[in-house]
Design a protein around this motif. Sequence first.
Motif, PDB file in Angstrom:
ATOM      1  N   MET A   1       0.970  -1.018   0.002  1.00 48.55           N
ATOM      2  CA  MET A   1       0.137  -0.245  -0.198  1.00 48.55           C
ATOM      3  C   MET A   1       0.976   1.454  -0.044  1.00 48.55           C
ATOM      4  O   MET A   1       1.798   1.395   0.540  1.00 48.55           O
ATOM      5  CB  MET A   1      -0.589   0.147   1.134  1.00 48.55           C
ATOM      6  N   VAL A   2       1.011   2.382  -0.902  1.00 49.84           N
ATOM      7  CA  VAL A   2       1.040   3.637  -0.591  1.00 49.84           C
ATOM      8  C   VAL A   2       0.109   4.869  -0.803  1.00 49.84           C
ATOM      9  O   VAL A   2      -1.217   4.387  -0.696  1.00 49.84           O
ATOM     10  CB  VAL A   2       1.948   3.685  -1.988  1.00 49.84           C
ATOM     11  N   SER A   3       0.852   5.562   0.172  1.00 48.41           N
ATOM     12  CA  SER A   3      -0.572   6.746   1.103  1.00 48.41           C
ATOM     13  C   SER A   3       0.487   8.197  -1.204  1.00 48.41           C
ATOM     14  O   SER A   3       0.743   8.768  -0.785  1.00 48.41           O
ATOM     15  CB  SER A   3       0.700   7.701   1.488  1.00 48.41           C
ATOM     16  N   VAL A   4      -0.995   8.160  -0.554  1.00 49.20           N
ATOM     17  CA  VAL A   4      -0.941   9.319  -2.649  1.00 49.20           C
ATOM     18  C   VAL A   4      -2.195  10.108  -2.322  1.00 49.20           C
ATOM     19  O   VAL A   4      -3.033  10.196  -1.917  1.00 49.20           O
ATOM     20  CB  VAL A   4      -1.577   8.308  -3.310  1.00 49.20           C
ATOM     21  N   ILE A   5      -1.053  11.374  -2.316  1.00 49.42           N
ATOM     22  CA  ILE A   5      -2.656  12.954  -2.703  1.00 49.42           C
ATOM     23  C   ILE A   5      -2.538  13.123  -4.309  1.00 49.42           C
ATOM     24  O   ILE A   5      -1.506  13.468  -4.597  1.00 49.42           O
ATOM     25  CB  ILE A   5      -1.548  14.066  -1.903  1.00 49.42           C
ATOM     26  N   VAL A   6      -3.990  13.036  -4.182  1.00 51.73           N
ATOM     27  CA  VAL A   6      -4.216  13.246  -5.934  1.00 51.73           C
ATOM     28  C   VAL A   6      -4.808  14.618  -5.144  1.00 51.73           C
ATOM     29  O   VAL A   6      -5.183  14.855  -4.890  1.00 51.73           O
ATOM     30  CB  VAL A   6      -5.613  12.551  -5.826  1.00 51.73           C
ATOM     31  N   ALA A   7      -4.275  15.604  -6.705  1.00 49.74           N
ATOM     32  CA  ALA A   7      -4.471  17.088  -6.484  1.00 49.74           C
ATOM     33  C   ALA A   7      -5.020  17.464  -8.642  1.00 49.74           C
ATOM     34  O   ALA A   7      -4.565  16.522  -9.357  1.00 49.74           O
ATOM     35  CB  ALA A   7      -3.152  17.661  -6.093  1.00 49.74           C
ATOM     36  N   ALA A   8      -5.894  18.204  -8.017  1.00 50.68           N
ATOM     37  CA  ALA A   8      -6.303  18.870  -9.361  1.00 50.68           C
ATOM     38  C   ALA A   8      -6.855  20.174  -9.216  1.00 50.68           C
ATOM     39  O   ALA A   8      -7.105  20.361  -7.742  1.00 50.68           O
ATOM     40  CB  ALA A   8      -7.320  18.136 -10.551  1.00 50.68           C
ATOM     41  N   PRO A   9      -6.509  21.462 -10.148  1.00 47.17           N
ATOM     42  CA  PRO A   9      -7.277  22.503 -10.198  1.00 47.17           C
ATOM     43  C   PRO A   9      -8.914  22.542 -10.173  1.00 47.17           C
ATOM     44  O   PRO A   9      -9.067  21.403 -10.411  1.00 47.17           O
ATOM     45  CB  PRO A   9      -7.056  23.210 -11.863  1.00 47.17           C
ATOM     46  N   PRO A  10     -10.011  23.138  -9.885  1.00 44.16           N
ATOM     47  CA  PRO A  10     -11.145  22.963  -9.726  1.00 44.16           C
ATOM     48  C   PRO A  10     -11.723  22.936 -10.715  1.00 44.16           C
ATOM     49  O   PRO A  10     -13.085  24.161 -10.852  1.00 44.16           O
ATOM     50  CB  PRO A  10     -11.847  24.000  -8.410  1.00 44.16           C
ATOM     51  N   VAL A  11     -11.297  22.219 -11.972  1.00 47.01           N
ATOM     52  CA  VAL A  11     -11.888  22.465 -13.284  1.00 47.01           C
ATOM     53  C   VAL A  11     -12.938  20.944 -13.868  1.00 47.01           C
ATOM     54  O   VAL A  11     -12.067  20.114 -13.956  1.00 47.01           O
ATOM     55  CB  VAL A  11     -10.649  22.848 -14.084  1.00 47.01           C
ATOM     56  N   PHE A  12     -13.691  20.402 -13.971  1.00 49.38           N
ATOM     57  CA  PHE A  12     -14.955  19.182 -14.354  1.00 49.38           C
ATOM     58  C   PHE A  12     -13.597  18.621 -14.969  1.00 49.38           C
ATOM     59  O   PHE A  12     -13.050  17.291 -14.999  1.00 49.38           O
ATOM     60  CB  PHE A  12     -15.881  19.871 -14.926  1.00 49.38           C
ATOM     61  N   GLY A  13     -13.292  18.633 -16.321  1.00 50.15           N
ATOM     62  CA  GLY A  13     -12.107  18.389 -17.153  1.00 50.15           C
ATOM     63  C   GLY A  13     -10.902  17.484 -16.391  1.00 50.15           C
ATOM     64  O   GLY A  13     -10.509  16.878 -17.027  1.00 50.15           O
ATOM     65  N   GLU A  14     -10.501  18.715 -15.504  1.00 49.79           N
ATOM     66  CA  GLU A  14      -9.275  17.431 -15.061  1.00 49.79           C
ATOM     67  C   GLU A  14      -9.460  17.341 -13.644  1.00 49.79           C
ATOM     68  O   GLU A  14      -8.371  16.561 -13.354  1.00 49.79           O
ATOM     69  CB  GLU A  14      -8.520  19.260 -14.875  1.00 49.79           C
ATOM     70  N   THR A  15     -10.626  17.562 -13.466  1.00 44.30           N
ATOM     71  CA  THR A  15     -10.292  16.843 -11.921  1.00 44.30           C
ATOM     72  C   THR A  15     -11.376  15.537 -12.570  1.00 44.30           C
ATOM     73  O   THR A  15     -10.782  14.111 -11.132  1.00 44.30           O
ATOM     74  CB  THR A  15     -11.667  17.315 -11.076  1.00 44.30           C
ATOM     75  N   VAL A  16     -12.088  14.830 -12.954  1.00 46.06           N
ATOM     76  CA  VAL A  16     -12.684  13.848 -13.219  1.00 46.06           C
ATOM     77  C   VAL A  16     -11.958  12.657 -13.313  1.00 46.06           C
ATOM     78  O   VAL A  16     -11.865  11.300 -13.138  1.00 46.06           O
ATOM     79  CB  VAL A  16     -13.678  14.116 -14.910  1.00 46.06           C
ATOM     80  N   PRO A  17     -10.947  12.423 -14.966  1.00 54.70           N
ATOM     81  CA  PRO A  17      -9.909  11.512 -14.366  1.00 54.70           C
ATOM     82  C   PRO A  17      -8.933  10.766 -13.222  1.00 54.70           C
ATOM     83  O   PRO A  17      -8.530  10.313 -13.149  1.00 54.70           O
ATOM     84  CB  PRO A  17      -8.907  12.429 -15.433  1.00 54.70           C
ATOM     85  N   LEU A  18      -8.953  12.685 -12.367  1.00 57.56           N
ATOM     86  CA  LEU A  18      -7.627  12.253 -10.745  1.00 57.56           C
ATOM     87  C   LEU A  18      -9.162  11.506 -10.301  1.00 57.56           C
ATOM     88  O   LEU A  18      -8.526  10.198  -9.890  1.00 57.56           O
ATOM     89  CB  LEU A  18      -7.367  13.477 -10.444  1.00 57.56           C
ATOM     90  N   LEU A  19     -10.031  11.413 -10.468  1.00 56.93           N
ATOM     91  CA  LEU A  19     -11.301  11.141  -8.936  1.00 56.93           C
ATOM     92  C   LEU A  19     -11.555   9.896  -9.831  1.00 56.93           C
ATOM     93  O   LEU A  19     -11.228   8.151  -8.833  1.00 56.93           O
ATOM     94  CB  LEU A  19     -12.261  11.220  -9.748  1.00 56.93           C
ATOM     95  N   GLU A  20     -11.336   9.338 -10.736  1.00 57.32           N
ATOM     96  CA  GLU A  20     -11.518   7.692 -11.562  1.00 57.32           C
ATOM     97  C   GLU A  20     -10.133   6.307 -11.291  1.00 57.32           C
ATOM     98  O   GLU A  20     -10.738   5.684 -10.523  1.00 57.32           O
ATOM     99  CB  GLU A  20     -11.626   8.068 -13.559  1.00 57.32           C
ATOM    100  N   LEU A 422       3.852   4.740  -9.440  1.00 55.60           N
ATOM    101  CA  LEU A 422       3.362   5.577  -7.788  1.00 55.60           C
ATOM    102  C   LEU A 422       4.132   4.523  -6.938  1.00 55.60           C
ATOM    103  O   LEU A 422       4.534   5.548  -5.533  1.00 55.60           O
ATOM    104  CB  LEU A 422       1.969   5.392  -7.296  1.00 55.60           C
ATOM    105  N   SER A 423       4.559   3.655  -7.148  1.00 58.22           N
ATOM    106  CA  SER A 423       5.349   2.442  -6.340  1.00 58.22           C
ATOM    107  C   SER A 423       6.504   2.853  -6.406  1.00 58.22           C
ATOM    108  O   SER A 423       7.557   3.831  -7.083  1.00 58.22           O
ATOM    109  CB  SER A 423       5.420   1.172  -6.707  1.00 58.22           C
TER     110      SER A 423
END
Length: 423
Positions: A1-20, A422-423
């Motif tokens: 297991m790794v600890s990951v910070i997922v970050a994106a500017p608050p733009v729909f098209g930029e954020t959705v792939p990161l949420l997936e 990420l590993s």
Amino acid sequence: MVSVIVAAPPVFGETVPLLELAASLVRRGHSVTALLGSRFAGSARAVGAHFVRLPDGADYDDRVLLGANPERLALPPGPEQYNWDLVNVFLNGMKGQHEALQRLLDEDPGAALLSNSLFCGAWPVMLGAPGRRPRKWVSVVAAAITAEDDATTVFGPIPGLTGEEAVTAHRAANAEFHAMLEPARRAAQDRLTEIGGTEPMPPFYTAVYHLPNTIAALTVPEFDFPRATPPSTLTYAGILPPHPGNESRKPDWWDELDAGRPVVVVTQGTTANGDLGQLVEPTLLALADKDVLVIATLCQDLSALGIVPPGNARVADYIPFDELLPRADLLITNGGAGGTQTALAAGVPVVMCGTTEEKPMNAARVAYHRVGIDLETATPSREQIVDAVTTILGDPSYREAVGRVRASYAAHDPIATVEALLS
């Protein structure tokens, strides 16, 4: 297991792939903290991530900033609007992004960062500002690749040139592209200096592709231009699978998709759909007397459509592309990377009608690989639409070209690729 910070500017098209990606990482047992705009708090928590809101100044509603914004709309599509977007949508949030990221790294110094490529909160420490660096930084490119290369420009290889003549021409064109974005580079330098950066800001997209440890590009080589020396950071990851459809949401006309008529889908995407008179309405009118079934997905309320749909058209606010596109013969789109590549991965040729953001770069790839037609306008005439649809439906070479690209998408596993990076 790794600890990951997922970050994106608050733009729909930029954020959705990161949420997936965040959802997939959580399912695989990793610990995920989502540093996102407040608009996405519910979505982040729903996928099992710990949500942290971007601070004031870095948190905004992109629907307001990129929608009917008079300042932005006063600028012509092209360099001026592109620079405005980079500065106002992405760079103005750098300080807040940096400060929030540093707080999270202070709490968890061993965390890796998985960010959108236009999240610039990690730039300052890479350019001399005090602070912690993430254990590893993987940057996700969800749009067209804009890394310079001697074998191509951002719009493809210059036709008719070979050898050193081609190299010289490509270098000149790439330098011109960097110069076009000089206002954004200067703005980034100002913000870096304010935060404490001591190193000079490189050309904008040099920073995007060379500051992170790794770039995970959500595309495949077969939909990129040929490259002589791709960045050492670049990994082609393939595209994320579309959201699964919901059986209960299928409209009552769904069976018509299998009735034998060619199915043409038209969409203006999720952001640039404020004026459906640009593409959706002209397409419905242009194909009204053709022997095709036209499906218009508005990505908004049906009342936004300003015309009565013709008899051969069906209109919906939203239809899952994973269910719709495999039944389609053609997609007409304003050219966002996500929708375009989802169509190609489903084996569907595309007609491209986009002139803003990275859309001309996507369209140039479509034309280069002959997987569709680039109309080189965001407001095509009815005649242009009819000609493009007739050409693609009547020429099997487009389907054959799409088939080659489709096979490459099928061979890539973006989730496993990002997890390994990420590993």
